[in-house]
Design a protein around this motif. Structure first.
Motif, PDB file in Angstrom:
ATOM      1  N   ALA A 210      -9.363   9.472  -3.927  1.00  0.00           N
ATOM      2  CA  ALA A 210      -9.504   8.043  -3.664  1.00  0.00           C
ATOM      3  C   ALA A 210      -9.258   7.279  -4.964  1.00  0.00           C
ATOM      4  CB  ALA A 210     -10.898   7.737  -3.136  1.00  0.00           C
ATOM      5  N   PRO A 211      -8.560   6.144  -4.919  1.00  0.00           N
ATOM      6  CA  PRO A 211      -8.306   5.382  -6.136  1.00  0.00           C
ATOM      7  C   PRO A 211      -9.599   4.893  -6.769  1.00  0.00           C
ATOM      8  CG  PRO A 211      -7.742   4.095  -4.197  1.00  0.00           C
ATOM      9  CD  PRO A 211      -8.016   5.485  -3.722  1.00  0.00           C
ATOM     10  N   HIS A 212      -9.641   4.903  -8.106  1.00  0.00           N
ATOM     11  CA  HIS A 212     -10.855   4.487  -8.802  1.00  0.00           C
ATOM     12  C   HIS A 212     -10.902   2.985  -9.037  1.00  0.00           C
ATOM     13  CE1 HIS A 212      -7.807   5.341 -11.924  1.00  0.00           C
ATOM     14  NE2 HIS A 212      -8.351   4.326 -12.559  1.00  0.00           N
ATOM     15  N   THR A 213      -9.829   2.294  -8.664  1.00  0.00           N
ATOM     16  CA  THR A 213      -9.792   0.845  -8.807  1.00  0.00           C
ATOM     17  C   THR A 213      -8.788   0.298  -7.815  1.00  0.00           C
ATOM     18  OG1 THR A 213      -9.507  -0.975 -10.384  1.00  0.00           O
ATOM     19  CG2 THR A 213      -7.982   0.874 -10.568  1.00  0.00           C
ATOM     20  N   SER A 214      -8.850  -0.989  -7.570  1.00  0.00           N
ATOM     21  CA  SER A 214      -7.904  -1.610  -6.649  1.00  0.00           C
ATOM     22  C   SER A 214      -6.648  -2.034  -7.416  1.00  0.00           C
ATOM     23  CB  SER A 214      -8.547  -2.829  -5.978  1.00  0.00           C
ATOM     24  OG  SER A 214      -8.945  -3.778  -6.955  1.00  0.00           O
ATOM     25  N   VAL A 215      -5.630  -2.438  -6.679  1.00  0.00           N
ATOM     26  CA  VAL A 215      -4.377  -2.878  -7.275  1.00  0.00           C
ATOM     27  C   VAL A 215      -4.194  -4.353  -6.942  1.00  0.00           C
ATOM     28  CG1 VAL A 215      -1.893  -2.505  -7.405  1.00  0.00           C
ATOM     29  CG2 VAL A 215      -3.413  -0.572  -6.991  1.00  0.00           C
ATOM     30  N   HIS A 217      -1.915  -6.360  -7.766  1.00  0.00           N
ATOM     31  CA  HIS A 217      -0.537  -6.776  -7.500  1.00  0.00           C
ATOM     32  C   HIS A 217       0.126  -5.891  -6.438  1.00  0.00           C
ATOM     33  CE1 HIS A 217      -0.459  -3.634 -10.521  1.00  0.00           C
ATOM     34  NE2 HIS A 217       0.834  -3.457 -10.376  1.00  0.00           N
ATOM     35  N   GLY A 218      -0.689  -5.304  -5.561  1.00  0.00           N
ATOM     36  CA  GLY A 218      -0.119  -4.464  -4.519  1.00  0.00           C
ATOM     37  C   GLY A 218      -1.179  -3.784  -3.693  1.00  0.00           C
ATOM     38  N   PHE A 219      -0.956  -2.512  -3.365  1.00  0.00           N
ATOM     39  CA  PHE A 219      -1.856  -1.799  -2.471  1.00  0.00           C
ATOM     40  C   PHE A 219      -1.808  -0.311  -2.775  1.00  0.00           C
ATOM     41  CE2 PHE A 219       2.294  -2.284  -0.501  1.00  0.00           C
ATOM     42  CZ  PHE A 219       2.590  -1.008  -0.055  1.00  0.00           C
ATOM     43  N   THR A 220      -2.742   0.436  -2.229  1.00  0.00           N
ATOM     44  CA  THR A 220      -2.751   1.886  -2.343  1.00  0.00           C
ATOM     45  C   THR A 220      -2.401   2.503  -0.989  1.00  0.00           C
ATOM     46  OG1 THR A 220      -5.100   2.106  -1.796  1.00  0.00           O
ATOM     47  CG2 THR A 220      -4.539   1.774  -4.117  1.00  0.00           C
ATOM     48  N   PHE A 221      -1.884   3.728  -1.038  1.00  0.00           N
ATOM     49  CA  PHE A 221      -1.647   4.461   0.202  1.00  0.00           C
ATOM     50  C   PHE A 221      -1.742   5.950  -0.107  1.00  0.00           C
ATOM     51  CE2 PHE A 221       2.507   4.592  -1.725  1.00  0.00           C
ATOM     52  CZ  PHE A 221       3.141   5.723  -1.239  1.00  0.00           C
ATOM     53  N   SER A 222      -2.138   6.732   0.878  1.00  0.00           N
ATOM     54  CA  SER A 222      -2.278   8.175   0.693  1.00  0.00           C
ATOM     55  C   SER A 222      -1.364   8.977   1.607  1.00  0.00           C
ATOM     56  CB  SER A 222      -3.736   8.601   0.932  1.00  0.00           C
ATOM     57  OG  SER A 222      -4.143   8.262   2.244  1.00  0.00           O
ATOM     58  N   ASP A 223      -0.725   8.311   2.545  1.00  0.00           N
ATOM     59  CA  ASP A 223       0.182   8.962   3.484  1.00  0.00           C
ATOM     60  C   ASP A 223       1.433   8.097   3.591  1.00  0.00           C
ATOM     61  OD1 ASP A 223       1.256   9.306   6.454  1.00  0.00           O
ATOM     62  OD2 ASP A 223       0.149  11.127   5.953  1.00  0.00           O
ATOM     63  N   TRP A 224       2.591   8.736   3.636  1.00  0.00           N
ATOM     64  CA  TRP A 224       3.835   7.965   3.629  1.00  0.00           C
ATOM     65  C   TRP A 224       3.991   7.078   4.854  1.00  0.00           C
ATOM     66  CZ3 TRP A 224       7.012   7.326  -0.422  1.00  0.00           C
ATOM     67  CH2 TRP A 224       6.811   8.176  -1.515  1.00  0.00           C
ATOM     68  N   SER A 225       3.374   7.457   5.956  1.00  0.00           N
ATOM     69  CA  SER A 225       3.435   6.592   7.130  1.00  0.00           C
ATOM     70  C   SER A 225       2.734   5.263   6.867  1.00  0.00           C
ATOM     71  CB  SER A 225       2.809   7.292   8.339  1.00  0.00           C
ATOM     72  OG  SER A 225       1.446   7.598   8.104  1.00  0.00           O
ATOM     73  N   ASP A 226       1.695   5.283   6.006  1.00  0.00           N
ATOM     74  CA  ASP A 226       1.015   4.039   5.640  1.00  0.00           C
ATOM     75  C   ASP A 226       1.963   3.111   4.875  1.00  0.00           C
ATOM     76  OD1 ASP A 226      -1.302   5.075   6.762  1.00  0.00           O
ATOM     77  OD2 ASP A 226      -2.062   5.831   4.842  1.00  0.00           O
ATOM     78  N   LEU A 227       2.730   3.688   3.971  1.00  0.00           N
ATOM     79  CA  LEU A 227       3.684   2.871   3.219  1.00  0.00           C
ATOM     80  C   LEU A 227       4.724   2.273   4.155  1.00  0.00           C
ATOM     81  CD1 LEU A 227       4.878   1.911   0.484  1.00  0.00           C
ATOM     82  CD2 LEU A 227       6.235   4.015   0.471  1.00  0.00           C
TER      83      LEU A 227
END
Length: 232
Positions: A210-215, A217-227
């Motif tokens: 899990a990311p330790h901080t937010s982004v 200027h964008g977003f996080t994703f862990s699965d390519w379908s999310d992107l």
């Protein structure tokens, strides 16, 4: 945020599974040099290698050492840490590089996602790593090169991510405004921080933790379908 007009992708541990190839290559080296690695299993060797290799790469990125030093020292220090003697460090390193290339593969879902995004946007590759190794990867996965309007291996620019000069050069190559570029990458230091300073949008790929901080200027994703849901 502005609409996306160009998408850059990191290579290692984003499109291609560097962790898998690294671990598998170390396993091959252990099998090929059993006397040197007696008493050390793959987990221990892999952990020790990471502990040694990471600061060498950080020093290289900061310009404190050159690539030759990284290549010479990482297996020299590994074997020394394992108490195996360092006389065969160069031979072991050469074998590691041979086996590393034999285990390259896409991250799960990355190949299809890259192709779909390339059908809608201009795309490019922006990667750290030794030039000769990254060029071999691009040759082994020619679909990446064919689809990319820009392939930038940072070493060839003269700096490594997150240096601003790398992102400035990549922006020029994309031929769009900085805010219209989305960068897809896994490294907080190299990719998230570098893209923020450049004014790019960021898709931070975090498949393992899990990311330790937010982004901001964008977003996080862990699965390519999310992107794909985010950008298509």
């Amino acid at each position: 945020m502005p609409p996306i007009r160009f998408v850059y992708f990191d290579l290692d541990d984003t499109l291609l599974d560097h962790r898998h190839a690294e671990r598998a290559a170390l396993g091959d080296v252990i099998d090929d040099f059993p006397v040197l690695f007696t008493g050390h299993d793959l987990d221990a060797v892999h952990d020790t290698y990471h502990r040694i290799n990471k600061p060498l790469w950080q020093a290289y990125a900061q310009g404190d050492i050159d690539k030759v030093t990284v290549k010479e020292q990482r297996f020299h220090r590994l074997l020394d840490a394992l108490g195996a003697g360092t006389e065969q460090a160069s031979v072991v390193h050469t074998r590691y590089l041979q086996r590393y290339g034999a285990h390259w593969q896409y991250m799960p879902g990355a190949q299809q996602a890259f192709a779909q995004i390339a059908n809608q946007y201009g795309v490019g590759i922006l990667t750290n790593g030794f030039s000769e190794t990254q060029q071999r990867k691009m040759n082994q996965f020619p679909a990446l090169r064919r689809a990319s309007a820009s392939v930038i291996i940072c070493e060839e620019v003269g700096h490594l991510k997150p240096h601003p000069a790398v992102f400035a050069h990549a922006t020029e190559q994309a031929r769009v405004a900085p805010g219209e570029i989305l960068y897809v990458g896994d490294s907080y230091t190299s990719d998230v921080k570098g893209s923020a300073r450049a004014g790019w949008q960021m898709a931070w790929y975090t498949p393992h933790t899990a990311p330790h901080t937010s982004v901001a200027h964008g977003f996080t994703f862990s699965d390519w379908s999310d992107l794909l849901r985010r950008v298509l």
